[in-house]
Motif scaffolding. Structure first.
Motif, PDB file in Angstrom:
ATOM      1  N   HIS A  83      24.759  24.094 -39.849  1.00  0.00           N
ATOM      2  CA  HIS A  83      23.916  25.199 -39.407  1.00  0.00           C
ATOM      3  C   HIS A  83      22.429  25.037 -39.694  1.00  0.00           C
ATOM      4  CE1 HIS A  83      27.868  27.090 -39.131  1.00  0.00           C
ATOM      5  NE2 HIS A  83      27.309  27.846 -38.225  1.00  0.00           N
ATOM      6  N   PHE A  84      22.079  24.163 -40.622  1.00  0.00           N
ATOM      7  CA  PHE A  84      20.682  24.117 -41.031  1.00  0.00           C
ATOM      8  C   PHE A  84      20.042  22.732 -40.978  1.00  0.00           C
ATOM      9  CE2 PHE A  84      22.673  27.694 -43.321  1.00  0.00           C
ATOM     10  CZ  PHE A  84      21.983  28.725 -42.714  1.00  0.00           C
ATOM     11  N   LYS A  85      20.782  21.730 -40.538  1.00  0.00           N
ATOM     12  CA  LYS A  85      20.205  20.383 -40.474  1.00  0.00           C
ATOM     13  C   LYS A  85      20.240  19.861 -39.047  1.00  0.00           C
ATOM     14  CE  LYS A  85      20.976  19.005 -45.198  1.00  0.00           C
ATOM     15  NZ  LYS A  85      21.467  17.981 -46.089  1.00  0.00           N
ATOM     16  N   THR A  86      19.262  19.015 -38.737  1.00  0.00           N
ATOM     17  CA  THR A  86      19.210  18.409 -37.416  1.00  0.00           C
ATOM     18  C   THR A  86      20.283  17.332 -37.306  1.00  0.00           C
ATOM     19  OG1 THR A  86      17.698  16.647 -38.065  1.00  0.00           O
ATOM     20  CG2 THR A  86      16.700  18.743 -37.349  1.00  0.00           C
ATOM     21  N   ALA A  87      20.512  16.871 -36.085  1.00  0.00           N
ATOM     22  CA  ALA A  87      21.482  15.789 -35.859  1.00  0.00           C
ATOM     23  C   ALA A  87      21.097  14.557 -36.670  1.00  0.00           C
ATOM     24  CB  ALA A  87      21.564  15.461 -34.371  1.00  0.00           C
ATOM     25  N   ALA A  88      19.829  14.223 -36.680  1.00  0.00           N
ATOM     26  CA  ALA A  88      19.370  13.047 -37.434  1.00  0.00           C
ATOM     27  C   ALA A  88      19.587  13.233 -38.924  1.00  0.00           C
ATOM     28  CB  ALA A  88      17.899  12.772 -37.141  1.00  0.00           C
ATOM     29  N   GLU A  89      19.343  14.431 -39.435  1.00  0.00           N
ATOM     30  CA  GLU A  89      19.559  14.703 -40.867  1.00  0.00           C
ATOM     31  C   GLU A  89      21.046  14.632 -41.224  1.00  0.00           C
ATOM     32  OE1 GLU A  89      15.824  17.681 -41.881  1.00  0.00           O
ATOM     33  OE2 GLU A  89      17.633  18.526 -40.950  1.00  0.00           O
ATOM     34  N   ARG A  90      21.891  15.151 -40.334  1.00  0.00           N
ATOM     35  CA  ARG A  90      23.337  15.094 -40.588  1.00  0.00           C
ATOM     36  C   ARG A  90      23.817  13.646 -40.585  1.00  0.00           C
ATOM     37  NH1 ARG A  90      23.300  19.585 -36.921  1.00  0.00           N
ATOM     38  NH2 ARG A  90      24.220  18.320 -35.289  1.00  0.00           N
ATOM     39  N   TYR A  91      23.327  12.845 -39.642  1.00  0.00           N
ATOM     40  CA  TYR A  91      23.712  11.431 -39.579  1.00  0.00           C
ATOM     41  C   TYR A  91      23.217  10.682 -40.814  1.00  0.00           C
ATOM     42  CZ  TYR A  91      24.324   6.636 -38.162  1.00  0.00           C
ATOM     43  OH  TYR A  91      24.697   5.314 -38.132  1.00  0.00           O
ATOM     44  N   GLU A  92      21.986  10.943 -41.204  1.00  0.00           N
ATOM     45  CA  GLU A  92      21.433  10.266 -42.390  1.00  0.00           C
ATOM     46  C   GLU A  92      22.233  10.617 -43.638  1.00  0.00           C
ATOM     47  OE1 GLU A  92      17.148   9.405 -44.549  1.00  0.00           O
ATOM     48  OE2 GLU A  92      17.333  11.198 -43.288  1.00  0.00           O
ATOM     49  N   GLN A  93      22.620  11.874 -43.772  1.00  0.00           N
ATOM     50  CA  GLN A  93      23.424  12.261 -44.931  1.00  0.00           C
ATOM     51  C   GLN A  93      24.785  11.570 -44.900  1.00  0.00           C
ATOM     52  OE1 GLN A  93      23.796  16.439 -45.722  1.00  0.00           O
ATOM     53  NE2 GLN A  93      24.838  16.057 -47.649  1.00  0.00           N
ATOM     54  N   LEU A  94      25.379  11.477 -43.722  1.00  0.00           N
ATOM     55  CA  LEU A  94      26.655  10.768 -43.585  1.00  0.00           C
ATOM     56  C   LEU A  94      26.478   9.302 -43.955  1.00  0.00           C
ATOM     57  CD1 LEU A  94      29.631  10.990 -42.622  1.00  0.00           C
ATOM     58  CD2 LEU A  94      28.807  10.323 -40.363  1.00  0.00           C
ATOM     59  N   GLU A 103      38.420  23.699 -56.081  1.00  0.00           N
ATOM     60  CA  GLU A 103      36.986  23.943 -56.214  1.00  0.00           C
ATOM     61  C   GLU A 103      36.186  22.843 -55.524  1.00  0.00           C
ATOM     62  OE1 GLU A 103      36.462  24.222 -60.444  1.00  0.00           O
ATOM     63  OE2 GLU A 103      37.091  26.324 -60.498  1.00  0.00           O
ATOM     64  N   LYS A 104      36.596  21.594 -55.698  1.00  0.00           N
ATOM     65  CA  LYS A 104      35.913  20.470 -55.053  1.00  0.00           C
ATOM     66  C   LYS A 104      36.026  20.586 -53.532  1.00  0.00           C
ATOM     67  CE  LYS A 104      36.244  17.255 -58.851  1.00  0.00           C
ATOM     68  NZ  LYS A 104      36.295  15.870 -59.221  1.00  0.00           N
ATOM     69  N   TYR A 105      37.196  20.984 -53.050  1.00  0.00           N
ATOM     70  CA  TYR A 105      37.388  21.185 -51.613  1.00  0.00           C
ATOM     71  C   TYR A 105      36.444  22.269 -51.100  1.00  0.00           C
ATOM     72  CZ  TYR A 105      39.429  22.654 -47.210  1.00  0.00           C
ATOM     73  OH  TYR A 105      39.602  22.999 -45.899  1.00  0.00           O
ATOM     74  N   TYR A 106      36.344  23.373 -51.825  1.00  0.00           N
ATOM     75  CA  TYR A 106      35.469  24.462 -51.407  1.00  0.00           C
ATOM     76  C   TYR A 106      34.018  24.009 -51.343  1.00  0.00           C
ATOM     77  CZ  TYR A 106      32.749  28.669 -51.225  1.00  0.00           C
ATOM     78  OH  TYR A 106      31.828  29.602 -50.846  1.00  0.00           O
ATOM     79  N   ILE A 107      33.582  23.252 -52.327  1.00  0.00           N
ATOM     80  CA  ILE A 107      32.200  22.765 -52.343  1.00  0.00           C
ATOM     81  C   ILE A 107      31.932  21.886 -51.122  1.00  0.00           C
ATOM     82  CG2 ILE A 107      30.609  21.212 -53.569  1.00  0.00           C
ATOM     83  CD1 ILE A 107      31.852  22.411 -56.186  1.00  0.00           C
ATOM     84  N   ARG A 108      32.867  20.974 -50.807  1.00  0.00           N
ATOM     85  CA  ARG A 108      32.698  20.124 -49.616  1.00  0.00           C
ATOM     86  C   ARG A 108      32.641  20.982 -48.349  1.00  0.00           C
ATOM     87  NH1 ARG A 108      37.125  16.567 -51.213  1.00  0.00           N
ATOM     88  NH2 ARG A 108      38.081  17.268 -49.311  1.00  0.00           N
ATOM     89  N   ARG A 164      29.518  21.244 -45.693  1.00  0.00           N
ATOM     90  CA  ARG A 164      29.670  21.021 -44.250  1.00  0.00           C
ATOM     91  C   ARG A 164      29.082  22.188 -43.471  1.00  0.00           C
ATOM     92  NH1 ARG A 164      30.594  17.868 -40.730  1.00  0.00           N
ATOM     93  NH2 ARG A 164      32.267  18.903 -39.657  1.00  0.00           N
ATOM     94  N   PHE A 165      29.323  23.399 -43.924  1.00  0.00           N
ATOM     95  CA  PHE A 165      28.803  24.584 -43.251  1.00  0.00           C
ATOM     96  C   PHE A 165      27.276  24.566 -43.229  1.00  0.00           C
ATOM     97  CE2 PHE A 165      27.133  28.900 -43.357  1.00  0.00           C
ATOM     98  CZ  PHE A 165      27.701  29.425 -42.203  1.00  0.00           C
ATOM     99  N   VAL A 166      26.678  24.310 -44.384  1.00  0.00           N
ATOM    100  CA  VAL A 166      25.220  24.274 -44.477  1.00  0.00           C
ATOM    101  C   VAL A 166      24.663  23.176 -43.578  1.00  0.00           C
ATOM    102  CG1 VAL A 166      23.287  23.751 -46.033  1.00  0.00           C
ATOM    103  CG2 VAL A 166      25.090  25.334 -46.755  1.00  0.00           C
ATOM    104  N   ASN A 167      25.264  21.999 -43.630  1.00  0.00           N
ATOM    105  CA  ASN A 167      24.791  20.889 -42.792  1.00  0.00           C
ATOM    106  C   ASN A 167      24.862  21.241 -41.313  1.00  0.00           C
ATOM    107  OD1 ASN A 167      24.273  19.327 -45.017  1.00  0.00           O
ATOM    108  ND2 ASN A 167      26.159  18.146 -44.860  1.00  0.00           N
TER     109      ASN A 167
END
Length: 187
Positions: free
Chosen positions: A142-153, A128-133, A137-140
């Motif tokens: 497809h729906f976040k900018t490069a800067a948003e993905r980097y900031e989340q990382l 379940e934890k793997y599926y959530i991760r 990742r899929f949402v990030n």
């Protein structure tokens, strides 16, 4: 082995009998930097716990390596689709540094889950934890900018920035190294 048992207990309590059976079923695997744990076209028959070291999962796409996950200390790693279905994997798993892993075969894990209900529950929670991760990742992607993905990382997994080469990080974020450099300069 102690680290594996502690990590499992953090997920779900397991009794002494199940713990002893699990210890008898896992095997320690020590591999050097750049070694391939699994390569595309082969069936991945083991699930691994990372005691020490780091790995990455990647695909080959049109002559380029596309990193889609990293694994570090206390993570469970495998080519999940291949491990669960028994079909050849389309991904590669490579060590980014030398690693100590504990591996268990699909057959041994299935037998343990049949015999010990708490291990079946533990594996379900881990899946379940793997599926959530995976969904995050899929949402990030497809729906976040490069800067948003980097900031989340940067906020959620700064250890990746410390351990993985920039080329792997750029690939993981779905951007070029040049874009990564520009994004990093803003932070």
């Amino acid at each position: 082995m102690k680290q594996l048992l502690e990590q499992l207990t953090n997920i779900h309590h397991i009794g002494e009998e199940a713990s002893n059976a699990l210890q008898a079923a896992v095997t320690q695997v020590v591999l050097p930097k750049n070694e391939m744990l699994i390569t595309e076209g082969r069936v991945c028959r083991h699930l691994y716990f990372v005691e020490a070291g780091s790995l990455r999962g990647y695909y080959n796409l049109e002559g380029k390596e596309v990193t889609h996950w990293f694994g570090f200390e206390n993570d469970f790693v495998t080519s999940f689709h291949s491990f669960i279905t028994g079909q050849p994997t389309v991904e590669n798993i490579q060590l980014m540094e030398g690693a100590v892993l504990w591996g268990i075969s699909k057959e041994a894990l299935s037998a343990l889950m049949d015999e010990h209900r708490e291990l079946e529950r533990l594996v379900r929670i881990a899946y379940e934890k793997y599926y959530i991760r995976l969904e995050e990742r899929f949402v990030n992607a497809h729906f976040k900018t490069a800067a948003e993905r980097y900031e989340q990382l940067l906020n959620d997994a700064p250890h990746i920035l410390e351990k993985a080469p920039l080329g792997y990080i750029a690939s993981y974020l779905g951007i070029s190294q040049e874009t990564l450099s520009r994004v990093r300069s803003r932070f």
